[in-house]
Design a protein around this motif. Structure first.
Motif, PDB file in Angstrom:
ATOM      1  N   LYS A 200       0.830  -1.218   0.000  1.00 13.15           N
ATOM      2  CA  LYS A 200       0.000   0.000   0.000  1.00 13.15           C
ATOM      3  C   LYS A 200       0.858   1.258   0.000  1.00 13.15           C
ATOM      4  N   THR A 201       1.799   1.312   0.946  1.00 12.68           N
ATOM      5  CA  THR A 201       2.647   2.498   1.073  1.00 12.68           C
ATOM      6  C   THR A 201       3.541   2.666  -0.141  1.00 12.68           C
ATOM      7  N   THR A 202       4.031   1.560  -0.684  1.00 10.87           N
ATOM      8  CA  THR A 202       4.887   1.620  -1.873  1.00 10.87           C
ATOM      9  C   THR A 202       4.138   2.239  -3.046  1.00 10.87           C
ATOM     10  N   LEU A 203       2.884   1.829  -3.245  1.00 14.20           N
ATOM     11  CA  LEU A 203       2.084   2.389  -4.337  1.00 14.20           C
ATOM     12  C   LEU A 203       1.802   3.864  -4.101  1.00 14.20           C
ATOM     13  N   LEU A 204       1.408   4.215  -2.875  1.00 17.95           N
ATOM     14  CA  LEU A 204       1.150   5.629  -2.561  1.00 17.95           C
ATOM     15  C   LEU A 204       2.396   6.460  -2.811  1.00 17.95           C
ATOM     16  N   PRO A 213       3.707  20.548  -9.081  1.00 22.33           N
ATOM     17  CA  PRO A 213       4.760  21.128  -8.236  1.00 22.33           C
ATOM     18  C   PRO A 213       4.257  22.176  -7.263  1.00 22.33           C
ATOM     19  N   GLU A 214       3.156  22.842  -7.589  1.00 13.95           N
ATOM     20  CA  GLU A 214       2.660  23.904  -6.705  1.00 13.95           C
ATOM     21  C   GLU A 214       1.802  23.357  -5.556  1.00 13.95           C
ATOM     22  N   THR A 215       1.532  22.068  -5.563  1.00 14.98           N
ATOM     23  CA  THR A 215       0.671  21.479  -4.544  1.00 14.98           C
ATOM     24  C   THR A 215       1.347  21.480  -3.171  1.00 14.98           C
ATOM     25  N   ARG A 216       0.651  21.988  -2.179  1.00 15.80           N
ATOM     26  CA  ARG A 216       1.146  21.939  -0.799  1.00 15.80           C
ATOM     27  C   ARG A 216       0.591  20.667  -0.151  1.00 15.80           C
ATOM     28  N   VAL A 217       1.492  19.791   0.258  1.00 16.74           N
ATOM     29  CA  VAL A 217       1.109  18.482   0.771  1.00 16.74           C
ATOM     30  C   VAL A 217       1.452  18.381   2.254  1.00 16.74           C
ATOM     31  N   ILE A 218       0.493  17.958   3.057  1.00 15.32           N
ATOM     32  CA  ILE A 218       0.728  17.670   4.471  1.00 15.32           C
ATOM     33  C   ILE A 218       0.689  16.153   4.635  1.00 15.32           C
ATOM     34  N   VAL A 219       1.802  15.572   5.032  1.00 15.70           N
ATOM     35  CA  VAL A 219       1.904  14.120   5.201  1.00 15.70           C
ATOM     36  C   VAL A 219       1.909  13.805   6.686  1.00 15.70           C
ATOM     37  N   ILE A 220       1.016  12.896   7.099  1.00 14.35           N
ATOM     38  CA  ILE A 220       0.893  12.535   8.507  1.00 14.35           C
ATOM     39  C   ILE A 220       1.074  11.026   8.635  1.00 14.35           C
ATOM     40  N   GLU A 221       2.073  10.623   9.441  1.00 15.40           N
ATOM     41  CA  GLU A 221       2.364   9.199   9.597  1.00 15.40           C
ATOM     42  C   GLU A 221       2.630   8.876  11.058  1.00 15.40           C
ATOM     43  N   GLU A 222       2.467   7.615  11.407  1.00 14.98           N
ATOM     44  CA  GLU A 222       2.851   7.177  12.753  1.00 14.98           C
ATOM     45  C   GLU A 222       4.364   7.082  12.857  1.00 14.98           C
ATOM     46  N   TYR A 224       7.754   7.786   9.982  1.00 13.66           N
ATOM     47  CA  TYR A 224       8.077   8.201   8.624  1.00 13.66           C
ATOM     48  C   TYR A 224       8.362   6.997   7.731  1.00 13.66           C
ATOM     49  N   GLU A 225       7.617   6.882   6.642  1.00 10.81           N
ATOM     50  CA  GLU A 225       7.866   5.832   5.655  1.00 10.81           C
ATOM     51  C   GLU A 225       7.885   6.380   4.229  1.00 10.81           C
ATOM     52  N   LEU A 226       7.046   7.371   3.970  1.00 11.84           N
ATOM     53  CA  LEU A 226       6.943   7.890   2.609  1.00 11.84           C
ATOM     54  C   LEU A 226       8.178   8.695   2.227  1.00 11.84           C
ATOM     55  N   ASN A 227       8.545   8.596   0.971  1.00  9.62           N
ATOM     56  CA  ASN A 227       9.667   9.353   0.426  1.00  9.62           C
ATOM     57  C   ASN A 227       9.085  10.560  -0.306  1.00  9.62           C
ATOM     58  N   THR A 228       9.266  11.743   0.258  1.00  6.81           N
ATOM     59  CA  THR A 228       8.619  12.948  -0.275  1.00  6.81           C
ATOM     60  C   THR A 228       9.575  13.856  -1.036  1.00  6.81           C
ATOM     61  N   GLU A 229      10.717  13.328  -1.439  1.00  7.45           N
ATOM     62  CA  GLU A 229      11.771  14.185  -1.991  1.00  7.45           C
ATOM     63  C   GLU A 229      11.372  14.879  -3.292  1.00  7.45           C
ATOM     64  N   ILE A 262      -2.502  10.646   4.683  1.00  9.83           N
ATOM     65  CA  ILE A 262      -2.417   9.931   5.951  1.00  9.83           C
ATOM     66  C   ILE A 262      -1.781   8.578   5.682  1.00  9.83           C
ATOM     67  N   GLY A 263      -0.636   8.352   6.328  1.00  7.53           N
ATOM     68  CA  GLY A 263       0.104   7.119   6.070  1.00  7.53           C
ATOM     69  C   GLY A 263      -0.737   5.879   6.263  1.00  7.53           C
ATOM     70  N   GLU A 264      -1.500   5.841   7.341  1.00  9.58           N
ATOM     71  CA  GLU A 264      -2.426   4.724   7.557  1.00  9.58           C
ATOM     72  C   GLU A 264      -3.615   5.207   8.349  1.00  9.58           C
ATOM     73  N   VAL A 265      -4.800   5.012   7.781  1.00 11.45           N
ATOM     74  CA  VAL A 265      -6.052   5.402   8.437  1.00 11.45           C
ATOM     75  C   VAL A 265      -6.509   4.202   9.263  1.00 11.45           C
ATOM     76  N   ARG A 266      -6.653   4.402  10.585  1.00  9.97           N
ATOM     77  CA  ARG A 266      -7.038   3.251  11.404  1.00  9.97           C
ATOM     78  C   ARG A 266      -7.965   3.580  12.564  1.00  9.97           C
ATOM     79  N   GLY A 267      -8.221   4.878  12.813  1.00 12.65           N
ATOM     80  CA  GLY A 267      -9.038   5.202  13.975  1.00 12.65           C
ATOM     81  C   GLY A 267      -9.921   6.415  13.765  1.00 12.65           C
ATOM     82  N   ALA A 268     -10.081   7.192  14.830  1.00 13.10           N
ATOM     83  CA  ALA A 268     -11.005   8.327  14.819  1.00 13.10           C
ATOM     84  C   ALA A 268     -10.624   9.393  13.802  1.00 13.10           C
ATOM     85  N   GLU A 269      -9.336   9.394  13.363  1.00  9.60           N
ATOM     86  CA  GLU A 269      -8.919  10.395  12.369  1.00  9.60           C
ATOM     87  C   GLU A 269      -9.648  10.236  11.037  1.00  9.60           C
ATOM     88  N   ALA A 270     -10.272   9.070  10.809  1.00  7.84           N
ATOM     89  CA  ALA A 270     -11.005   8.844   9.556  1.00  7.84           C
ATOM     90  C   ALA A 270     -12.120   9.882   9.388  1.00  7.84           C
TER      91      ALA A 270
END
Length: 437
Positions: A200-204, A213-222, A224-229, A262-270
């Motif tokens: 899942k994370t690999t595909l994301l 390029p102009e997109t402002r992205v907020i990444v939230i993880e338990e 760090y796994e995603l490569n945002t370079e 969201i790196g993984e959706v699993r609780g109330a944050e949904a």
């Protein structure tokens, strides 16, 4: 110092540095921190002993060769008993190395804890980011420590790497590109479902190449796994015992995001994620589920408890799975569904499925719901949008032929395509494809 004295010296220094080295990215600064603590604890320590200590802090024997193995996805150290590794395409294999003794295991754990970022349960559980980017989880047990390491790939897999491995087709990749970019106006709200270690994370992560390029992205993880370079305007947030995923998702709305991941959706944050979608923010994430219907069921029930009537703000659900083909484990996209409305339940339109018995996939059907949303917002006809999706699949095929396969290389071309599609297509000799805009 003799070996026993050095062991005690090293153990005390590593103890004093618990959680400290995670604060520094510069190697020279880390070395200074280690030397300062060493001198403080033992003013008579020789420079030779300090150099040896610094060198030991950078090695993770007996698993070094697995930490840097490109085909190693996970490493499992079962206290002093044995070590297993998960190899791509092969699965879990017991390796010959062992830690050897409780003393060596205790020192190994102290070495890891110098890079600890979070701890819970009265310091019995630790999450650690190793210097190479790998993530380690340490749990204390009566037999010692049990350690699980999710290995970091120095070269994150790109969408073309996933095509070449058989996970998806060029046409499917063209669809994902369209979902992520949304023809400048409306990227899709996406959830990627799958069981643990399904990719899942690999595909994301591979889809990061398609962000504008102009997109402002907020990444939230338990952790760090995603490569945002490839995305310059990115904020990376990590949960802690004092900051829950729910807290961070709520706060993200105050950070002027164009997209929340969201790196993984699993609780109330949904609930907060879907609320963000409902007010016009774009959100993507992963979720543990084996089918698109399972994703809906998980969202509706505890602990997520999302009201059914707002679930249709999700545009598409993608399911990835590990499939055993000819005694090889291969990751594949096994289902793509769009949410098409709601009656007595949330309605799903399956656009693509994989048959586990025959190992054959259906042709990807044209998007309807999301395509029509884009058509209304852009003025392009549904046919023009379908042609653009197919065009993007052909572009990726051409990039593969030209050897442009890494995340950054794909991203650089994608940016050129967004700036000047005609010029970009001419650059790769595909000017005959035409352009949508």
């Amino acid at each position: 110092m003799d070996d026993t004295e050095f062991y005690n010296f090293e153990s005390n220094v590593f103890d004093a540095l618990e959680g400290k080295l995670a604060l520094f990215s510069d190697e020279e600064e880390k070395n200074r921190q280690i030397a300062n603590i060493a001198k403080t604890l033992n003013p008579s320590a020789s420079q030779e002993d300090i150099n040896r200590l610094i060198q030991d802090s950078k090695t993770f024997d007996p698993i070094d060769k697995y930490l840097f193995g490109e085909d190693v996805e996970d490493i499992m150290i079962n206290n002093t008993q044995n070590i297993f590794a998960y190899f791509s395409g092969k699965g879990i294999t017991k390796v010959p190395e062992v830690v050897g003794s409780k003393e060596k295991l205790a020192l190994f754990v102290k070495k890891l804890k110098m890079y600890a970022t979070t701890s819970v349960a009265n310091k019995q559980i630790f999450d650690v980011h190793l210097p190479n980017g790998s993530r380690a989880n340490i749990v204390q047990s009566p037999l010692g420590a049990d350690i699980t390491i999710r290995n970091f790939k120095r070269n994150a897999l790109s969408i073309i790497d996933l095509i070449n491995s058989g996970e998806l087709s060029y046409n499917m990749a063209g669809r994902l590109w369209l979902y992520v970019e949304g023809l400048k106006v409306r990227p899709a709200n996406l959830l990627i479902g799958g069981m643990p270690a399904s990719g899942k994370t690999t595909l994301l992560n591979a889809m990061f190449s398609f962000f504008r390029p102009e997109t402002r992205v907020i990444v939230i993880e338990e952790t760090y796994e995603l490569n945002t370079e490839t995305q310059e305007n990115t904020v990376r947030l990590e949960t802690s015992p004092d900051l829950t995923m729910e807290d961070l998702v709520k706060n993200a709305l105050r950070m002027r995001p164009d997209m929340i991941i969201i790196g993984e959706v699993r609780g109330a944050e949904a609930k907060d994620m879907l609320t963000a979608m409902n007010i016009g923010k774009i959100a993507m994430g992963t979720i543990h589920a084996s089918t698109a219907r399972d994703v809906i069921t998980r969202l509706e029930h505890t602990p997520m408890n999302v009201e059914m009537d707002i679930i249709p703000v999700i545009d598409a659900i993608i399911i990835v799975s590990q499939v055993n083909e000819n005694n090889r484990y291969i990751r594949k996209i096994t289902q793509v569904s769009e949410i098409s409305g709601m009656e007595t339940q949330v309605l799903l339109s399956d656009l693509y499925t994989y048959d586990y018995k025959t190992h054959k996939s259906s042709d990807i059907l044209p998007s309807v719901t999301y395509r029509d949303t884009l058509s209304k917002l852009t003025g392009y006809t549904p046919t023009e949008i379908v042609i653009e999706e197919q065009r993007r699949g052909k572009i990726l095929e051409r990039l593969n032929q030209l050897g442009i396969r890494d995340l950054r290389g794909i991203n650089e071309f994608v940016k050129e395509y967004y700036d000047n599609p005609k010029q970009a297509l001419a650059k790769i000799d595909l000017q005959n494809l035409g352009t949508l805009y």
